[in-house]
Design a protein around this motif. Structure first.
Motif, PDB file in Angstrom:
ATOM      1  N   PHE A   1      -2.911 -15.800  -2.786  1.00 51.22           N
ATOM      2  CA  PHE A   1      -3.380 -14.310  -2.334  1.00 51.22           C
ATOM      3  C   PHE A   1      -4.698 -14.124  -2.480  1.00 51.22           C
ATOM      4  O   PHE A   1      -5.000 -12.976  -2.165  1.00 51.22           O
ATOM      5  N   LYS A   2      -5.537 -14.890  -3.315  1.00 53.36           N
ATOM      6  CA  LYS A   2      -6.754 -14.379  -3.860  1.00 53.36           C
ATOM      7  C   LYS A   2      -7.553 -14.324  -2.755  1.00 53.36           C
ATOM      8  O   LYS A   2      -8.609 -13.662  -3.090  1.00 53.36           O
ATOM      9  N   ASN A   3      -7.581 -14.889  -1.713  1.00 54.23           N
ATOM     10  CA  ASN A   3      -8.531 -14.591  -0.598  1.00 54.23           C
ATOM     11  C   ASN A   3      -7.864 -13.614   0.504  1.00 54.23           C
ATOM     12  O   ASN A   3      -8.445 -13.669   1.632  1.00 54.23           O
ATOM     13  N   VAL A   4      -6.819 -12.911   0.031  1.00 50.09           N
ATOM     14  CA  VAL A   4      -6.287 -11.807   0.999  1.00 50.09           C
ATOM     15  C   VAL A   4      -6.891 -10.424   0.704  1.00 50.09           C
ATOM     16  O   VAL A   4      -6.990 -10.130  -0.397  1.00 50.09           O
ATOM     17  N   ILE A   5      -7.082  -9.852   1.849  1.00 45.93           N
ATOM     18  CA  ILE A   5      -7.483  -8.380   1.908  1.00 45.93           C
ATOM     19  C   ILE A   5      -6.522  -7.687   2.775  1.00 45.93           C
ATOM     20  O   ILE A   5      -6.139  -8.069   3.848  1.00 45.93           O
ATOM     21  N   THR A   6      -5.956  -6.638   2.246  1.00 46.86           N
ATOM     22  CA  THR A   6      -4.706  -5.968   3.059  1.00 46.86           C
ATOM     23  C   THR A   6      -5.001  -4.315   3.214  1.00 46.86           C
ATOM     24  O   THR A   6      -5.815  -3.881   2.458  1.00 46.86           O
ATOM     25  N   PHE A   7      -4.755  -3.797   4.185  1.00 46.26           N
ATOM     26  CA  PHE A   7      -4.755  -2.612   4.729  1.00 46.26           C
ATOM     27  C   PHE A   7      -3.567  -2.137   5.171  1.00 46.26           C
ATOM     28  O   PHE A   7      -3.091  -2.711   6.039  1.00 46.26           O
ATOM     29  N   ASN A   8      -2.950  -0.981   4.447  1.00 45.64           N
ATOM     30  CA  ASN A   8      -1.858  -0.479   4.655  1.00 45.64           C
ATOM     31  C   ASN A   8      -1.783   0.525   5.933  1.00 45.64           C
ATOM     32  O   ASN A   8      -2.865   1.084   6.060  1.00 45.64           O
ATOM     33  N   LEU A   9      -0.938   0.609   6.878  1.00 45.15           N
ATOM     34  CA  LEU A   9      -0.914   1.339   7.878  1.00 45.15           C
ATOM     35  C   LEU A   9      -0.998   3.006   7.520  1.00 45.15           C
ATOM     36  O   LEU A   9      -1.701   3.474   8.021  1.00 45.15           O
ATOM     37  N   ASP A  10      -0.313   3.291   6.732  1.00 43.69           N
ATOM     38  CA  ASP A  10      -0.265   4.767   6.451  1.00 43.69           C
ATOM     39  C   ASP A  10       0.296   5.199   5.146  1.00 43.69           C
ATOM     40  O   ASP A  10       0.702   4.200   4.248  1.00 43.69           O
ATOM     41  N   GLU A  11       0.379   6.225   4.974  1.00 44.39           N
ATOM     42  CA  GLU A  11       1.227   6.977   3.775  1.00 44.39           C
ATOM     43  C   GLU A  11       1.168   8.524   4.018  1.00 44.39           C
ATOM     44  O   GLU A  11       0.772   9.058   4.683  1.00 44.39           O
ATOM     45  N   TYR A  12       2.127   8.863   3.420  1.00 49.14           N
ATOM     46  CA  TYR A  12       2.652  10.270   3.376  1.00 49.14           C
ATOM     47  C   TYR A  12       1.590  11.111   2.769  1.00 49.14           C
ATOM     48  O   TYR A  12       0.951  10.771   1.695  1.00 49.14           O
ATOM     49  N   TYR A  13       1.419  12.317   3.094  1.00 42.65           N
ATOM     50  CA  TYR A  13       0.406  13.488   2.409  1.00 42.65           C
ATOM     51  C   TYR A  13       1.340  14.821   2.561  1.00 42.65           C
ATOM     52  O   TYR A  13       1.462  15.292   3.476  1.00 42.65           O
ATOM     53  N   PRO A  14       0.960  15.379   1.201  1.00 45.33           N
ATOM     54  CA  PRO A  14       0.568  14.944   0.065  1.00 45.33           C
ATOM     55  C   PRO A  14       1.508  13.859  -0.622  1.00 45.33           C
ATOM     56  O   PRO A  14       2.597  13.831  -0.424  1.00 45.33           O
ATOM     57  N   MET A  15       0.774  12.928  -0.962  1.00 45.06           N
ATOM     58  CA  MET A  15       1.901  11.913  -1.923  1.00 45.06           C
ATOM     59  C   MET A  15       0.955  11.505  -3.226  1.00 45.06           C
ATOM     60  O   MET A  15       0.005  10.841  -3.068  1.00 45.06           O
ATOM     61  N   LEU A  16       1.823  11.473  -4.456  1.00 47.72           N
ATOM     62  CA  LEU A  16       1.299  10.836  -5.714  1.00 47.72           C
ATOM     63  C   LEU A  16       1.542   9.236  -5.430  1.00 47.72           C
ATOM     64  O   LEU A  16       2.498   8.822  -5.184  1.00 47.72           O
ATOM     65  N   PRO A  17       0.637   8.279  -5.955  1.00 46.19           N
ATOM     66  CA  PRO A  17       0.678   6.782  -5.800  1.00 46.19           C
ATOM     67  C   PRO A  17       1.917   6.564  -6.412  1.00 46.19           C
ATOM     68  O   PRO A  17       2.460   5.770  -6.336  1.00 46.19           O
ATOM     69  N   ASN A  18       2.320   7.236  -7.921  1.00 37.95           N
ATOM     70  CA  ASN A  18       3.390   6.648  -8.540  1.00 37.95           C
ATOM     71  C   ASN A  18       4.844   7.295  -8.271  1.00 37.95           C
ATOM     72  O   ASN A  18       5.817   6.926  -8.963  1.00 37.95           O
ATOM     73  N   ALA A  19       4.901   8.252  -7.265  1.00 41.28           N
ATOM     74  CA  ALA A  19       6.191   8.530  -6.744  1.00 41.28           C
ATOM     75  C   ALA A  19       7.047   7.664  -6.215  1.00 41.28           C
ATOM     76  O   ALA A  19       6.405   6.666  -5.619  1.00 41.28           O
ATOM     77  N   SER A  20       8.329   7.796  -6.368  1.00 46.70           N
ATOM     78  CA  SER A  20       9.000   6.606  -5.806  1.00 46.70           C
ATOM     79  C   SER A  20       8.937   6.494  -4.521  1.00 46.70           C
ATOM     80  O   SER A  20       9.388   5.571  -3.858  1.00 46.70           O
TER      81      SER A  20
ATOM     82  N   ASN B   1     -12.933 -21.099   3.825  1.00 47.08           N
ATOM     83  CA  ASN B   1     -13.569 -20.294   2.728  1.00 47.08           C
ATOM     84  C   ASN B   1     -13.896 -18.795   3.097  1.00 47.08           C
ATOM     85  O   ASN B   1     -15.093 -18.498   2.778  1.00 47.08           O
ATOM     86  N   THR B   2     -13.100 -18.108   3.726  1.00 43.00           N
ATOM     87  CA  THR B   2     -13.146 -16.859   3.837  1.00 43.00           C
ATOM     88  C   THR B   2     -11.883 -15.987   3.791  1.00 43.00           C
ATOM     89  O   THR B   2     -10.991 -16.685   3.395  1.00 43.00           O
ATOM     90  N   PHE B   3     -12.043 -14.760   3.892  1.00 46.63           N
ATOM     91  CA  PHE B   3     -10.846 -13.710   3.917  1.00 46.63           C
ATOM     92  C   PHE B   3      -9.838 -13.443   4.810  1.00 46.63           C
ATOM     93  O   PHE B   3     -10.305 -13.847   6.013  1.00 46.63           O
ATOM     94  N   ALA B   4      -8.704 -13.726   4.398  1.00 43.38           N
ATOM     95  CA  ALA B   4      -7.682 -13.526   5.325  1.00 43.38           C
ATOM     96  C   ALA B   4      -7.245 -11.675   5.508  1.00 43.38           C
ATOM     97  O   ALA B   4      -7.265 -11.220   4.383  1.00 43.38           O
ATOM     98  N   VAL B   5      -7.471 -11.241   6.477  1.00 38.28           N
ATOM     99  CA  VAL B   5      -7.517  -9.633   6.738  1.00 38.28           C
ATOM    100  C   VAL B   5      -6.127  -9.362   7.277  1.00 38.28           C
ATOM    101  O   VAL B   5      -5.943  -9.702   8.219  1.00 38.28           O
ATOM    102  N   LEU B   6      -5.165  -8.593   6.509  1.00 36.37           N
ATOM    103  CA  LEU B   6      -3.868  -8.278   6.856  1.00 36.37           C
ATOM    104  C   LEU B   6      -3.636  -6.920   6.745  1.00 36.37           C
ATOM    105  O   LEU B   6      -3.804  -6.246   6.066  1.00 36.37           O
TER     106      LEU B   6
END
Length: 641
Positions: free
Chosen positions: A76-95, A45-50
């Motif tokens: 995946f209701k109990n899942v929390i995710t953290f992504n490694l990285d993102e380009y900068y600058p970068m719009l979230p809707n860019a392909s 009954n706790t979160f999985a952090v990925l």
């Protein structure tokens, strides 16, 4: 999966490595390990952090997680995710954004709560990035850290975007991308100039805090950096080597990615071997190169002192082994790539008969034929074989926009000079100028621009093939449908691609087929085109008798070269023939000076070809064989009947 049975076999490896037969089986294994963590946390009954990664490597993992959700009820209701990285600058809707990537490959297909998704923000003002990074770290810490961190690896050895020079205790921060990283990303952005120079990334110190770390790598492209990361010294020059300090890390590899690890590449250094002829061939050439001695000068002490005592004992005396390998190498050399008429062909790489062969040279892009085997192409024509060339794709994505404009400008001026009506042409030109002025990175060209770019490359290919001696009716343009999307990311291969190839093969009924076996091109077009040829031949073998006498030869050169022990046919190229080959390559003017997708080799294609052909000849010379100006190398594909 390959099990680690003996510690001795892995004594060069400084962290745990598991090798799977292919990426699919490896990815399913990783996905199920993630699913087990999620289910365990649900029971508690706790979160999985990925901690999640992007890029091609984890896509199959995400596909399996989606399948588990849809078909086996994994929530995946109990899942929390953290992504490694993102380009900068970068719009979230860019392909090219990692937000788009994660949504398309995972988040849009599962029941994760959107507020539980965390990806570095590529839209922040510069001054806000330090606080954002501190808060990113804080959120992970407040949740008790990452339960698992999934990693890929870049060819610089980066994990996340922790490039060479990163500190082992580094945290989430803004970084500058290595030039090689940007070159590797160029295909996704339509050219390196459009790739951002910076990114926000979790630090190595952040990654280290994860309870479990899995680094995945697929394909031969990653083999070199995997060897450094697994067997090399810990160094900031290869950030992935810091993972050797972790007790919670495992590398998950497919066989090609693991191929340069000592236990696979030179197994005689770590264990007793079953000495097949193929392994003896590889080992003796390795020993000669390692000691910088010709094959016939290798001694019993050389064998004994370099892990090959078992070979000397079982198959010796060593001089007999040396003579056997020397003869094998010598028999790969031929000035008759189509076979030498009226000659004993028992020791030659190609058959003597028929003396005049029907030949198809398949070229994935319109210049691969002359870059990779231009000397052999010319030799086959000079020796009166019935040679055809088939250009499988238009290559239209690899033409600069200003080249397309230059050609249409010529046509506008030409029609005016000739007193022809150029109004429609001028209108099309203005529309093209407007589109190109507003064009976004990697945006699909209009159909008119795609056509013009394709015609540019078609004209160059015709000029090169004519220079090699072909008549126009022996030059074929397939324009395989999988490629003609206008996008960097191509359509899936369909039966139509295979059927078009079968039709051409049935028309010519060749004795020889030459195909690109160099799978290191930036877009992966070569391997797709090779598999189409392979499938076409396999289908024809079931119904048509002529295919049984059709030999398939693979060439390389534009991106990579065969190892000496792999070569089955080496065609010597004279200085004059090398010059002719260069002139054939020069016909591809749009690819000279600065190609759109040059890969990580700064040399022009003609320079690569010249250097690699000379290096192949030098490799034979170093082993004690005859000295030639240059050589083109081939490996025959063996069909399983």
């Amino acid at each position: 999966m390959i099990k680690l049975n003996l510690l001795e076999e892995t004594r060069f490896e400084k962290l745990p490595v598991t090798v799977f037969e292919n990426p699919k089986s490896a990815s399913i294994n990783v996905a199920h390990r993630i699913a087990n963590i999620i289910r365990k946390k649900q029971a508690e009954n706790t979160f999985a952090v990925l901690g999640l990664a992007t890029g091609v490597t984890p896509i199959a993992v995400y596909n399996e997680l989606v399948r588990l959700h849809k078909e086996e009820g994994l929530s995946f209701k109990n899942v929390i995710t953290f992504n490694l990285d993102e380009y900068y600058p970068m719009l979230p809707n860019a392909s090219q954004s990692y937000v788009t990537f994660m949504n398309e490959n995972l988040f849009d297909h599962i029941d994760i709560e959107k507020e539980n998704i965390h990806i570095p923000d590529g839209t922040l003002p510069l001054e806000d990035i330090p606080d954002f990074c501190l808060n990113y770290e804080k959120k992970i810490a407040e949740l008790g850290g990452l339960d698992i961190q999934i990693l890929g690896i870049g060819r610089t050895g980066h994990i996340g975007f922790n490039e060479p020079g990163s500190a082992p205790n580094s945290g989430t921060r803004l970084v500058t991308l290595d030039d090689l990283t940007r070159r590797d990303a160029a295909k996704d952005f339509g050219g390196k100039s459009f790739v951002p120079t910076k990114a926000i990334t979790m630090g190595i110190g952040t990654i280290f805090k994860a309870k479990e770390i899995i680094l995945m790598a697929w394909s031969r492209k990653k083999a070199s950096i995997i060897k450094k990361a697994v067997e090399g010294k810990i160094s900031g020059k290869v950030p992935a080597t810091y993972l050797q300090l972790s007790n919670n890390v495992e590398f998950i590899l497919d066989q090609p990615a693991a191929s340069e690890l000592t236990r696979f590449d030179t197994p005689w250094q770590v264990k007793d071997c079953v000495w097949t002829d193929e392994l003896i061939h590889k080992a003796v050439i390795w020993l000669a190169n390692h000691l910088q001695k010709p094959v016939l000068k290798l001694t019993e002490d050389d064998y004994n002192n370099n892990g090959m005592a078992q070979l000397a004992t079982e198959k010796g005396p060593v001089y007999n082994i040396n003579i056997h390998i020397f003869n094998k190498l010598q028999h790969t050399i031929t000035g008759w790539p189509g076979g030498k008429p009226n000659a004993d062909d028992s020791q030659r790489p190609e058959r003597a008969e028929p003396s005049q062969k029907r030949v198809i040279i398949f070229s994935p892009h319109p210049d691969d034929d002359v870059i990779s085997m231009g000397g052999t192409f010319i030799r086959l024509v000079d020796q009166k074989h019935d040679v055809h060339v088939a250009y499988q794709t238009s290559g239209n994505t690899a033409v600069w926009d200003d080249d397309a404009l230059r050609f249409i400008e010529f046509n506008v001026d030409f029609t005016e000079k000739m007193g022809m009506d150029s109004a429609k042409l001028k209108e099309m030109y203005q529309n093209m100028r407007l589109f190109i002025d507003q064009k976004k990175p990697n945006q699909v060209d209009t159909s008119e621009i795609q056509t013009i770019k394709g015609l540019i490359r078609k004209g160059e290919a015709i000029a090169a093939a004519r220079y090699c001696g072909l008549e126009d009716d022996h030059i074929h343009f397939q324009s395989l449908p999988f490629y003609e999307s206008g996008k960097t990311k191509k359509n899936p291969v369909t039966d139509l691609d295979i059927e078009l190839t079968m039709k051409l093969l049935q028309k010519i009924q060749p004795h020889q087929v030459f195909a690109a076996g160099d799978f290191e091109d930036p877009h992966g077009t070569h391997i797709v085109c090779f598999n189409i040829i392979l499938e076409a031949l396999k289908r024809l073998r079931k119904t048509e008798s002529w295919v049984q006498d059709c030999w398939l030869w693979m060439y390389r050169g534009a991106w990579h070269e065969f190892e000496t022990h792999e070569i089955e046919m080496a065609v010597p190229i004279s200085p004059q023939e090398l010059e002719r080959k260069k002139h054939a390559i020069f016909k591809h003017q749009s690819q000279k000076d600065r190609a759109v997708f040059p890969g990580d080799d700064a040399r022009e294609f003609w320079q690569r070809a010249e250097d690699r052909n000379r290096e192949t000849a030098q490799a034979y010379d170093d082993l004690g064989l005859s000295e030639y100006e240059a050589m083109e190398a081939f490996v025959r594909w063996k069909f399983e009947d």
